[in-house]
Design a protein around this motif. Structure first.
Motif, PDB file in Angstrom:
ATOM      1  N   ILE A 174      -4.427  -6.621  -5.569  1.00 22.74           N
ATOM      2  CA  ILE A 174      -4.871  -6.267  -4.215  1.00 22.74           C
ATOM      3  C   ILE A 174      -3.860  -5.402  -3.468  1.00 22.74           C
ATOM      4  N   GLY A 175      -2.707  -5.174  -4.081  1.00 24.42           N
ATOM      5  CA  GLY A 175      -1.703  -4.357  -3.409  1.00 24.42           C
ATOM      6  C   GLY A 175      -0.355  -4.545  -4.054  1.00 24.42           C
ATOM      7  N   SER A 176       0.661  -4.041  -3.387  1.00 25.60           N
ATOM      8  CA  SER A 176       2.012  -4.109  -3.934  1.00 25.60           C
ATOM      9  C   SER A 176       3.022  -4.194  -2.793  1.00 25.60           C
ATOM     10  N   ARG A 177       4.059  -4.925  -3.036  1.00 21.97           N
ATOM     11  CA  ARG A 177       5.199  -4.996  -2.128  1.00 21.97           C
ATOM     12  C   ARG A 177       6.449  -4.957  -2.997  1.00 21.97           C
ATOM     13  N   ARG A 178       7.451  -4.310  -2.475  1.00 19.91           N
ATOM     14  CA  ARG A 178       8.716  -4.218  -3.199  1.00 19.91           C
ATOM     15  C   ARG A 178       9.283  -5.618  -3.432  1.00 19.91           C
ATOM     16  N   VAL A 179       9.792  -5.825  -4.633  1.00 17.90           N
ATOM     17  CA  VAL A 179      10.450  -7.092  -4.948  1.00 17.90           C
ATOM     18  C   VAL A 179      11.916  -6.911  -4.591  1.00 17.90           C
ATOM     19  N   GLU A 180      12.334  -7.653  -3.594  1.00 13.52           N
ATOM     20  CA  GLU A 180      13.738  -7.577  -3.182  1.00 13.52           C
ATOM     21  C   GLU A 180      14.600  -8.191  -4.289  1.00 13.52           C
ATOM     22  N   SER A 181      15.861  -7.826  -4.287  1.00 13.01           N
ATOM     23  CA  SER A 181      16.741  -8.368  -5.327  1.00 13.01           C
ATOM     24  C   SER A 181      16.670  -9.884  -5.270  1.00 13.01           C
ATOM     25  N   LEU A 182      16.477 -10.460  -6.428  1.00 15.41           N
ATOM     26  CA  LEU A 182      16.374 -11.914  -6.476  1.00 15.41           C
ATOM     27  C   LEU A 182      17.129 -12.445  -7.669  1.00 15.41           C
ATOM     28  N   GLN A 183      17.500 -13.684  -7.565  1.00 19.40           N
ATOM     29  CA  GLN A 183      18.218 -14.340  -8.639  1.00 19.40           C
ATOM     30  C   GLN A 183      17.212 -14.820  -9.678  1.00 19.40           C
ATOM     31  N   TYR A 184      17.530 -14.645 -10.953  1.00 22.72           N
ATOM     32  CA  TYR A 184      16.653 -15.123 -12.018  1.00 22.72           C
ATOM     33  C   TYR A 184      16.444 -16.628 -11.819  1.00 22.72           C
ATOM     34  N   PRO A 185      15.184 -17.093 -11.860  1.00 19.69           N
ATOM     35  CA  PRO A 185      14.926 -18.494 -11.516  1.00 19.69           C
ATOM     36  C   PRO A 185      15.467 -19.512 -12.519  1.00 19.69           C
ATOM     37  N   GLY A 186      15.581 -19.133 -13.782  1.00 15.34           N
ATOM     38  CA  GLY A 186      16.053 -20.069 -14.803  1.00 15.34           C
ATOM     39  C   GLY A 186      14.997 -21.106 -15.139  1.00 15.34           C
ATOM     40  N   PHE A 187      14.997 -21.548 -16.384  1.00 16.51           N
ATOM     41  CA  PHE A 187      14.008 -22.507 -16.873  1.00 16.51           C
ATOM     42  C   PHE A 187      14.694 -23.516 -17.784  1.00 16.51           C
ATOM     43  N   VAL A 188      14.118 -24.705 -17.866  1.00 15.30           N
ATOM     44  CA  VAL A 188      14.648 -25.726 -18.774  1.00 15.30           C
ATOM     45  C   VAL A 188      13.666 -25.939 -19.929  1.00 15.30           C
ATOM     46  N   SER A 189      14.207 -26.394 -21.047  1.00 15.02           N
ATOM     47  CA  SER A 189      13.365 -26.739 -22.198  1.00 15.02           C
ATOM     48  C   SER A 189      14.049 -27.856 -22.959  1.00 15.02           C
ATOM     49  N   SER A 190      13.281 -28.502 -23.822  1.00 14.53           N
ATOM     50  CA  SER A 190      13.854 -29.614 -24.579  1.00 14.53           C
ATOM     51  C   SER A 190      13.176 -29.742 -25.930  1.00 14.53           C
TER      52      SER A 190
END
Length: 164
Positions: free
Chosen positions: A74-90
């Motif tokens: 439906i549109g676009s907005r600039r993605v501001e600099s963000l920290q990689y969210p990180g994920f866990v696994s096991s």
């Protein structure tokens, strides 16, 4: 073609709509953030983007959802600099439900955490590719796919017995 920054409309039950933004191209898959704004009328993009995140970013089958028309750009907005969210696994035992070893994915490498997930990682999402339908279900119900939430919170889950 979908690009970083695109915002998609996600249909829900009762003609409601939710919204998400493609924020990171990752080798594990496209990462989206889902916004808190849910409603019947489509608001302006700034209202959507400023509504906050409903839950931490997740990896999902975004390209297929858009290609099939399930979700609509439906549109676009600039993605501001963000920290990689990180994920866990096991690794876990399917019969006992016990987690045996935990890892943290930082976007570049898998870091061994040990047999018990440290508390500071319990707010992270599990490293998996969410089906667009699972994303929609979570938006509507808040439910996390079995067994990952229990694994994260309790280091184990109660296995389901489908043979009885």
């Amino acid at each position: 073609m979908i690009r970083i920054g695109h915002i998609v409309e996600i249909p829900l039950s009762n003609q409601r709509k939710a919204y998400a933004q493609y924020i990171i191209r990752d080798r594990m898959g496209p990462i989206i953030k889902v916004f808190k704004h849910i409603g019947m009328e489509k608001p302006d993009l700034d209202s959507i983007v400023n509504s906050g995140e409903l839950f931490p970013p997740v990896i999902t089958g975004l390209f297929a959802a858009v290609r099939t028309g399930l979700w609509t750009i439906i549109g676009s907005r600039r993605v501001e600099s963000l920290q990689y969210p990180g994920f866990v696994s096991s690794f876990y035992n399917q019969k006992t439900g016990e987690a045996t070893i935990w890892y943290y994915w930082d976007g570049k490498q898998s870091i061994r955490l040990g047999p018990v997930l440290p508390d500071e990682y319990k707010a992270k999402e599990y490293l998996m590719v969410w089906s667009p339908y699972d994303v929609m279900h979570r938006i509507e119900t808040g439910e996390y796919p079995f067994p990952y939430k229990d694994l994260i919170l309790y280091n184990r889950f109660t296995p389901r017995n489908f043979n009885s």
